[in-house]
Design an enzyme around this catalytic site. Structure first.
Site: not given
Ligand SMILES: NC(=O)c1ccc[n+]([C@@H]2O[C@H](COP(=O)([O-])OP(=O)(O)OC[C@H]3O[C@@H](n4cnc5c(N)ncnc54)[C@H](O)[C@@H]3O)[C@@H](O)[C@H]2O)c1
Length: 359
Positions: A124, A146, A188, A228, A238, A242, A246, A249, A253, A265
């Site tokens: 929990r 988030k 971003e 942020k 949000e 907040r 987006n 987005h 998206h 993304h």
């Molecule tokens: N929580 C939030 O506020 C928020 C905001 C924006 C995005 N997100 C989420 O983040 C995700 C996308 O994140 P991302 O773009 O970081 O991609 P990801 O976490 O999917 O990583 C992309 C690729 O890079 C690799 N990788 C990561 N770090 C590395 C490094 N230092 N060296 C080599 N390879 C590396 C990973 O193994 C993966 O194959 C999405 O799921 C999205 O929904 C969340």
């Protein structure tokens, strides 16, 4: 190193940004954790394999904290599903991690979203810390609380708000990240400048080359994180402001999903921001010329800018499943000029039609 604080009352925490040694990162994490009964380090399996920074980090944590064990998460987005979450929770339980334990998420946004969500629901809710290893995770995903995973009906549809106790963004991790992923993260950073920091936007425009050198990247990351933090601390869940984060987005998206997630993304956000600026100019909300300026900047950063090639009725229909939709209206973010954002509720049918002609 820059330290920014996220002011959320008794859930406040610090974000450390810079090229940090394993010792520094472990020290910051240990300070924020207090006296945990154990530390479960959840690491993206690909990062564990390719990054020379993971092993020293684990050793530095183990030297300071009890019961430090690593669990490998499936790579990238494949960690963001309920089956993977169940496997992690099962491992935590079998390993004896209790309510006094702390999770550390190490990886990109997928790993940090997974780690945060597991921390929100295991027993929990337990505490967690994040070490983002992509630019996108450093500037966006690791800050703000988030957390969540995808289900077949859509991305990020199951989740929880749960704030970390500390974020240590060691930009040294970016050394093994492909250029395409760095560019996606920069989208971003551009977004942060456009919605709330005109100076950041201008400083990015002033760069001559496609990438920020190690001497300028930390400052740009810190400014984007600052944006942020300002927005999240005003509207954590949000309910209003907040939503400006987006920007780009809604269309983004839709394009991302329509590409079968072949587009990263940040690449989709690049196209989404250009679509939103074109629509803003067509409606007289956005100062003329901003779409062209932004297009120049995004192209220089190596991001896709050909919106026309990506728009189709199928893509526009995808906007219908956007979470930002309220009844038949979409809460759409416009940027009147760099550093400013406004929200307009637009009927979906009108939005589709206007976007098609603006693009
Ligand atoms: N929580 C939030 O506020 C928020 C905001 C924006 C995005 N997100 C989420 O983040 C995700 C996308 O994140 P991302 O773009 O970081 O991609 P990801 O976490 O999917 O990583 C992309 C690729 O890079 C690799 N990788 C990561 N770090 C590395 C490094 N230092 N060296 C080599 N390879 C590396 C990973 O193994 C993966 O194959 C999405 O799921 C999205 O929904 C969340």
């Amino acid at each position: 190193m820059t330290i920014l604080s996220v002011p959320l009352g008794d859930r406040s925490y610090d974000v450390h940004i810079g090229t940090l040694t394993a010792e520094e990162t472990a020290e910051r994490l240990a300070e924020a954790m207090g006296n945990p009964s154990g530390v479960a380090v959840l690491v993206d399996e690909h990062v564990a394999e390719v990054s020379p920074r993971v092993a020293p980090l684990l050793a530095a944590l183990a030297a300071r904290l009890p019961c430090v064990r690593m669990f490998r998460l499936p790579r990238g987005e494949s960690a963001k599903n309920l089956a993977a979450v169940e496997r992690t929770c099962q491992w935590l339980a079998e390993s004896g991690y209790d309510r006094g334990s702390v999770i550390v998420g190490v990886g990109g946004g997928a790993a940090t979203d997974h780690a945060g969500f597991v921390a929100a629901i295991y027993l929990r809710g337990i505490a967690f810390a994040l070490c983002p290893t992509t630019l996108l995770a450093a500037v966006d995903a690791s800050v703000g609380g988030k957390t969540g995973v995808d289900i077949p009906a859509g991305k990020n549809l199951v989740g929880a708000f749960h704030q970390p106790c500390v974020v240590a963004a060691d930009l040294g991790f970016l050394g093994t990240l492909p250029g395409r992923a760095i560019a996606a993260g920069m989208a971003e950073v551009v977004k942060a400048g456009l919605v709330a920091d005109a100076e950041l936007f201008a400083s990015l425009e002033a760069i001559l080359g496609p990438a920020l050198g190690p001497e300028r990247l930390p400052a740009a990351v810190a400014r984007a994180v600052r944006v942020k933090i300002d927005v999240v601390s005003e509207d954590e869940r949000e309910r209003g402001r907040r939503a400006i984060l987006n920007f780009g987005h809604t269309f983004g998206h839709a394009v991302e999903a329509a590409s079968g997630y072949e587009l990263l993304h940040g690449e989709a956000v690049s196209l989404g921001m250009l679509a939103a600026l074109a629509l803003g100019e067509a409606r007289g909300v956005t100062v003329p010329g901003l779409a062209a300026r932004t297009r120049g900047l995004l192209a220089k950063l190596g991001l896709p800018v050909d919106v026309k090639a990506r728009v189709s009725p199928a893509v526009l229909d995808r906007m219908e499943v956007d979470k930002k939709r309220r009844s038949d209206k979409v809460r759409f973010v416009f940027v009147p000029r760099p550093g400013e954002a406004v929200l307009h509720d637009i009927p979906l049918a009108e939005l589709k039609q206007e976007l098609q002609s603006a693009i």
